[in-house]
Scaffold this motif. Structure first.
Motif, PDB file in Angstrom:
ATOM      1  N   VAL A 407     -60.458  21.891 -22.509  1.00  0.00           N
ATOM      2  CA  VAL A 407     -61.412  22.086 -21.362  1.00  0.00           C
ATOM      3  C   VAL A 407     -62.815  22.244 -21.955  1.00  0.00           C
ATOM      4  O   VAL A 407     -62.908  23.234 -22.610  1.00  0.00           O
ATOM      5  N   LEU A 408     -63.701  21.435 -21.465  1.00  0.00           N
ATOM      6  CA  LEU A 408     -64.924  21.832 -21.624  1.00  0.00           C
ATOM      7  C   LEU A 408     -65.810  22.377 -20.467  1.00  0.00           C
ATOM      8  O   LEU A 408     -65.685  21.911 -19.291  1.00  0.00           O
ATOM      9  N   VAL A 409     -66.428  23.547 -20.555  1.00  0.00           N
ATOM     10  CA  VAL A 409     -66.878  24.151 -19.707  1.00  0.00           C
ATOM     11  C   VAL A 409     -68.584  24.444 -19.904  1.00  0.00           C
ATOM     12  O   VAL A 409     -68.922  24.605 -20.869  1.00  0.00           O
ATOM     13  N   VAL A 410     -69.391  23.567 -18.908  1.00  0.00           N
ATOM     14  CA  VAL A 410     -70.790  23.564 -18.884  1.00  0.00           C
ATOM     15  C   VAL A 410     -71.406  24.102 -17.831  1.00  0.00           C
ATOM     16  O   VAL A 410     -71.391  23.608 -16.645  1.00  0.00           O
ATOM     17  N   ASP A 411     -72.285  25.477 -18.106  1.00  0.00           N
ATOM     18  CA  ASP A 411     -72.634  25.992 -16.855  1.00  0.00           C
ATOM     19  C   ASP A 411     -74.007  26.867 -17.461  1.00  0.00           C
ATOM     20  O   ASP A 411     -73.507  27.626 -18.549  1.00  0.00           O
ATOM     21  N   ASP A 412     -75.122  26.807 -16.838  1.00  0.00           N
ATOM     22  CA  ASP A 412     -76.084  27.463 -17.497  1.00  0.00           C
ATOM     23  C   ASP A 412     -76.190  28.901 -16.965  1.00  0.00           C
ATOM     24  O   ASP A 412     -76.840  29.718 -17.709  1.00  0.00           O
ATOM     25  N   ASN A 413     -75.353  29.311 -15.841  1.00  0.00           N
ATOM     26  CA  ASN A 413     -74.998  30.701 -15.965  1.00  0.00           C
ATOM     27  C   ASN A 413     -74.023  31.225 -16.630  1.00  0.00           C
ATOM     28  O   ASN A 413     -72.933  30.783 -16.784  1.00  0.00           O
ATOM     29  N   GLU A 414     -74.743  31.851 -17.811  1.00  0.00           N
ATOM     30  CA  GLU A 414     -73.825  32.256 -19.149  1.00  0.00           C
ATOM     31  C   GLU A 414     -72.386  33.280 -18.586  1.00  0.00           C
ATOM     32  O   GLU A 414     -71.247  33.151 -18.868  1.00  0.00           O
ATOM     33  N   ASP A 415     -72.773  34.157 -17.714  1.00  0.00           N
ATOM     34  CA  ASP A 415     -71.544  34.949 -17.135  1.00  0.00           C
ATOM     35  C   ASP A 415     -70.644  34.099 -16.400  1.00  0.00           C
ATOM     36  O   ASP A 415     -69.217  34.409 -16.652  1.00  0.00           O
ATOM     37  N   ALA A 416     -71.119  33.171 -15.581  1.00  0.00           N
ATOM     38  CA  ALA A 416     -70.095  32.166 -14.727  1.00  0.00           C
ATOM     39  C   ALA A 416     -69.408  31.415 -15.771  1.00  0.00           C
ATOM     40  O   ALA A 416     -68.170  31.170 -15.705  1.00  0.00           O
ATOM     41  N   ALA A 442     -73.634  17.916 -28.065  1.00  0.00           N
ATOM     42  CA  ALA A 442     -73.495  18.289 -29.539  1.00  0.00           C
ATOM     43  C   ALA A 442     -71.797  18.423 -29.966  1.00  0.00           C
ATOM     44  O   ALA A 442     -71.463  18.230 -31.103  1.00  0.00           O
ATOM     45  N   MET A 443     -71.320  18.999 -28.993  1.00  0.00           N
ATOM     46  CA  MET A 443     -69.823  19.323 -29.418  1.00  0.00           C
ATOM     47  C   MET A 443     -68.784  18.372 -28.676  1.00  0.00           C
ATOM     48  O   MET A 443     -67.575  18.456 -28.965  1.00  0.00           O
ATOM     49  N   ILE A 444     -69.183  17.485 -28.119  1.00  0.00           N
ATOM     50  CA  ILE A 444     -68.348  16.446 -27.285  1.00  0.00           C
ATOM     51  C   ILE A 444     -67.012  15.805 -28.026  1.00  0.00           C
ATOM     52  O   ILE A 444     -66.038  15.650 -27.776  1.00  0.00           O
ATOM     53  N   GLU A 445     -67.746  15.180 -29.093  1.00  0.00           N
ATOM     54  CA  GLU A 445     -66.985  14.433 -29.970  1.00  0.00           C
ATOM     55  C   GLU A 445     -66.071  15.158 -31.143  1.00  0.00           C
ATOM     56  O   GLU A 445     -64.964  14.761 -31.082  1.00  0.00           O
ATOM     57  N   SER A 446     -66.673  16.151 -31.431  1.00  0.00           N
ATOM     58  CA  SER A 446     -65.701  17.034 -32.315  1.00  0.00           C
ATOM     59  C   SER A 446     -64.552  17.821 -31.384  1.00  0.00           C
ATOM     60  O   SER A 446     -63.625  18.009 -31.965  1.00  0.00           O
ATOM     61  N   PHE A 447     -65.035  18.266 -30.160  1.00  0.00           N
ATOM     62  CA  PHE A 447     -63.722  18.930 -29.355  1.00  0.00           C
ATOM     63  C   PHE A 447     -62.957  18.038 -28.793  1.00  0.00           C
ATOM     64  O   PHE A 447     -61.815  18.287 -28.536  1.00  0.00           O
ATOM     65  N   ALA A 448     -63.386  16.773 -28.249  1.00  0.00           N
ATOM     66  CA  ALA A 448     -62.682  15.840 -27.775  1.00  0.00           C
ATOM     67  C   ALA A 448     -61.997  16.511 -26.559  1.00  0.00           C
ATOM     68  O   ALA A 448     -60.585  16.537 -26.526  1.00  0.00           O
ATOM     69  N   PRO A 449     -62.543  16.954 -25.408  1.00  0.00           N
ATOM     70  CA  PRO A 449     -61.835  17.602 -24.113  1.00  0.00           C
ATOM     71  C   PRO A 449     -61.155  16.519 -23.660  1.00  0.00           C
ATOM     72  O   PRO A 449     -61.309  15.272 -23.335  1.00  0.00           O
ATOM     73  N   ASP A 450     -60.168  17.180 -22.848  1.00  0.00           N
ATOM     74  CA  ASP A 450     -59.341  16.289 -21.810  1.00  0.00           C
ATOM     75  C   ASP A 450     -59.918  16.214 -20.229  1.00  0.00           C
ATOM     76  O   ASP A 450     -59.966  15.480 -19.617  1.00  0.00           O
ATOM     77  N   VAL A 451     -60.557  17.514 -20.199  1.00  0.00           N
ATOM     78  CA  VAL A 451     -61.180  17.786 -18.755  1.00  0.00           C
ATOM     79  C   VAL A 451     -62.587  18.438 -19.127  1.00  0.00           C
ATOM     80  O   VAL A 451     -62.799  19.148 -19.875  1.00  0.00           O
ATOM     81  N   ALA A 452     -63.669  17.860 -18.459  1.00  0.00           N
ATOM     82  CA  ALA A 452     -65.035  18.546 -18.620  1.00  0.00           C
ATOM     83  C   ALA A 452     -65.206  19.083 -17.277  1.00  0.00           C
ATOM     84  O   ALA A 452     -65.317  18.360 -16.213  1.00  0.00           O
ATOM     85  N   VAL A 453     -65.606  20.570 -17.338  1.00  0.00           N
ATOM     86  CA  VAL A 453     -66.006  21.095 -15.983  1.00  0.00           C
ATOM     87  C   VAL A 453     -67.396  21.315 -16.011  1.00  0.00           C
ATOM     88  O   VAL A 453     -67.904  22.336 -16.759  1.00  0.00           O
ATOM     89  N   LEU A 454     -68.163  20.664 -15.167  1.00  0.00           N
ATOM     90  CA  LEU A 454     -69.727  20.610 -15.328  1.00  0.00           C
ATOM     91  C   LEU A 454     -70.312  21.252 -13.968  1.00  0.00           C
ATOM     92  O   LEU A 454     -70.035  20.845 -12.863  1.00  0.00           O
ATOM     93  N   ASP A 462     -79.678  16.937 -15.631  1.00  0.00           N
ATOM     94  CA  ASP A 462     -78.557  17.541 -14.623  1.00  0.00           C
ATOM     95  C   ASP A 462     -77.027  17.196 -14.978  1.00  0.00           C
ATOM     96  O   ASP A 462     -76.847  16.453 -16.008  1.00  0.00           O
ATOM     97  N   GLY A 463     -76.179  17.748 -14.191  1.00  0.00           N
ATOM     98  CA  GLY A 463     -74.797  17.355 -14.382  1.00  0.00           C
ATOM     99  C   GLY A 463     -74.312  15.742 -14.161  1.00  0.00           C
ATOM    100  O   GLY A 463     -73.533  15.275 -14.976  1.00  0.00           O
ATOM    101  N   TYR A 464     -75.166  15.298 -13.319  1.00  0.00           N
ATOM    102  CA  TYR A 464     -74.816  14.031 -13.174  1.00  0.00           C
ATOM    103  C   TYR A 464     -75.233  12.871 -14.483  1.00  0.00           C
ATOM    104  O   TYR A 464     -74.451  12.273 -14.870  1.00  0.00           O
ATOM    105  N   GLU A 465     -76.438  13.300 -14.889  1.00  0.00           N
ATOM    106  CA  GLU A 465     -76.924  12.649 -16.242  1.00  0.00           C
ATOM    107  C   GLU A 465     -75.996  12.987 -17.290  1.00  0.00           C
ATOM    108  O   GLU A 465     -75.593  12.314 -18.159  1.00  0.00           O
ATOM    109  N   VAL A 484     -68.281  21.867 -10.775  1.00  0.00           N
ATOM    110  CA  VAL A 484     -68.056  23.062 -10.124  1.00  0.00           C
ATOM    111  C   VAL A 484     -69.474  23.406  -9.728  1.00  0.00           C
ATOM    112  O   VAL A 484     -70.360  23.831 -10.866  1.00  0.00           O
ATOM    113  N   THR A 485     -70.027  23.570  -8.648  1.00  0.00           N
ATOM    114  CA  THR A 485     -71.507  23.734  -8.413  1.00  0.00           C
ATOM    115  C   THR A 485     -71.650  24.573  -6.983  1.00  0.00           C
ATOM    116  O   THR A 485     -70.674  24.717  -6.140  1.00  0.00           O
TER     117      THR A 485
END
Length: 524
Positions: A407-416, A442-454, A462-465, A484-485
């Protein structure tokens, strides 16, 4: 329109501006003088016969320009001039004098008639001109009114759009700090064997209370714009009210109310959206709990009356005056509160109740015998055929059967982002965290996630782009996308679906909801 304008132009040309009185009479005198002088100059040619021939046009001009009195003045001056210059006394023996007097009399009568006709012509044209002027002004007023109405409509639409944008942003900004709080509480519960301490329970109740207020505020806006769609199905009323009691139980227990429930387990089938109807009764129970002194009574009952299911929430609280009863379902209307506002709230709970009940084809009414004598809210819904009930599996059970994901988690709120990653790692799944789009790429290819939570509201891109860049870079190896927004409007959900997101989850997200969304689709 063109014919009207042509008539107005013709009237403008034919009707001069009303002259002053001295001008009218000056023209009358001048017209008579010109007529007499010209007739006198033609005397060698015409003799004394027909002396009035050039005075008739003079009367017409005078009457047209100056009106009836000016025409009469020209007639009198013309008759006097004829007496002075053309009357031949020598013809008296042959009856000529009688002929002259008869001619003067006829001229005077004709002059009077001509003066009256020209005057009436002027009056008619003036009235017609005034009518067209009134019509023109009315048309201009109507055009101005339409322009003002269009301007006001545009301003109202702009204000409505600004309000919607503000509410969407407000929901996003309020939900963002709630998300890490809820996630932190979920982690504490998981690490402590499913139990929370007293301080954590207080935080959980207050977070849920704030989340519900945000949801209610946004729901009122969505209902007003017709943007809420119901997922209706035949269902019994009893489990819906049970769920509503669970939602309102923290406040009911805090204020030590005695709650009695008289709702049959069957024979109360309604065609409803269970989530929205539970929201209706939870709001009613919350209101009853807030406006009833500690240790009061709250009663919930339901019965079938013909083709209608009637559910009632009754309390022994502060009651309502007649003035308040008349407006209780309007937005932001509340009963009188003390300065400390112990009841709290925004005054939109009953507004939302009425809107949601109306969407179900029902009605809601409020009753009270007055201040201090309690209140009764009655909800009437159309009955339907008996529901075919079946218990759905809990979300967590579905998630437990789900194989491990990267799972890749992307959120600009570091606590969240950090707390969400910890919660997912607690399931035994590998997690990578990024705080903006470029870092995620930058990490998408090396980590190869099954699910991305954006998150959608990311900086830089933004998340759409970011979702589009991920799909473009990984092609068929692209992960499943979950949004997740804090943006929870219907337009946001539609845009997320169009952008390729499988789920659009609104912060704060519970662990069960997130894990259920991560579970693969049937056949996936």
């Amino acid at each position: 329109m063109n014919q009207t304008n042509d008539v107005e132009k013709a009237l403008d040309r034919s009707k001069p501006a009303p002259p002053d009185a001295w001008k009218r009479y000056a023209v009358a005198v001048l017209a008579a003088a010109i007529g007499l002088v010209v007739r006198w100059s033609l005397r060698p040619l015409l003799g004394d016969s027909n002396p009035f021939i050039l005075l008739f046009p003079a009367v017409v001009v005078s009457g047209w320009y100056g009106g009836f009195r000016a025409g009469i003045l020209t007639t009198l001056l013309g008759a006097a001039g004829v007496f002075a210059f053309f009357l031949n006394i020598q013809s008296v023996d042959h009856g000529g004098e009688t002929e002259w007097f008869s001619g003067v009399l006829v001229f005077f009568m004709m002059g009077t008639l001509i003066s009256w006709v020209t005057h009436q012509r002027n009056v008619a044209i003036n009235h017609l001109r005034e009518a067209h002027e009134s019509e023109r002004r009315a048309r201009l007023d109507a055009e101005e009114l339409m322009a003002r109405e269009e301007s006001l409509r545009s301003q109202a639409e702009a204000a409505n759009r600004a309000k919607d944008e503000f509410l969407a942003m407000l929901g996003h900004e309020l939900r963002n700090p709630l998300a890490p709080m809820v996630t932190a509480l979920e982690l504490i519960r998981m690490r402590s064997g499913g139990h929370l301490g007293r301080p954590e329970q207080v935080i959980e109740r207050q977070v849920h209370h704030l989340g519900r207020m945000v949801d209610d505020l946004l729901d009122v806006s969505r209902v007003a714009r017709g943007l809420i769609s119901l997922s209706k199905r035949p269902t019994e009323l009893e489990p819906i009210i049970t769920r509503a009691l669970e939602m309102a139980s923290p406040l009911l227990e805090k204020r030590r109310h005695h709650v009695s429930v008289n709702v049959p387990r069957s024979a109360l089938c309604v065609d409803a959206d269970p989530d929205r109807l539970a929201q209706v009764f939870a709001n009613l129970l919350t209101n009853a709990a807030k406006y009833t002194d500690p240790g009061g009574r709250v009663e919930v009952s339901a019965e079938r009356r013909g083709d209608t299911i009637v559910a009632t929430v009754r309390d022994t609280g502060v009651g309502m005056s007649k003035e308040l009863l008349a407006r209780v379902f309007e937005p932001f209307v509340q009963g009188a509160q003390s300065m400390e506002r112990s009841a709290g709230g925004l005054g939109i709970g009953l507004t939302l109740v009425k809107s949601l009940v109306s969407l179900h084809g029902g009605e809601v009414s409020a009753y009270s015998d007055g201040a201090g004598r309690g209140s009764t809210i009655e909800v009437r819904l159309p009955a339907c055929e008996q529901a075919a009930l079946g218990e759905a599996e809990p979300a967590r059970a579905a998630a437990e059967a789900c194989p491990a994901h990267r799972v890749l988690v992307v959120d600009d709120n570091e606590d969240a982002a950090t707390l969400l990653a910890e919660m997912i790692r607690a399931q035994g799944w590998p997690v990578a965290v990024a705080f903006d789009g470029p870092q995620a790429l930058a990490m998408i290819e090396s980590f190869a996630p099954d699910v991305a939570v954006l998150d959608i509201g990311l900086p830089v891109m933004d998340g759409y782009e970011l979702a589009a860049r991920i799909r473009e870079r990984l092609g068929p190896r692209a992960p499943r996308l979950l949004a997740v927004t804090g943006y929870g409007q219907e337009e946001d959900r539609k845009q997320a679906s169009e952008a390729g997101f499988e789920h659009h989850l609104v912060k704060p997200v519970s662990v069960d909801e997130l894990l259920a969304a991560m579970a693969p689709r049937n056949g996936g």
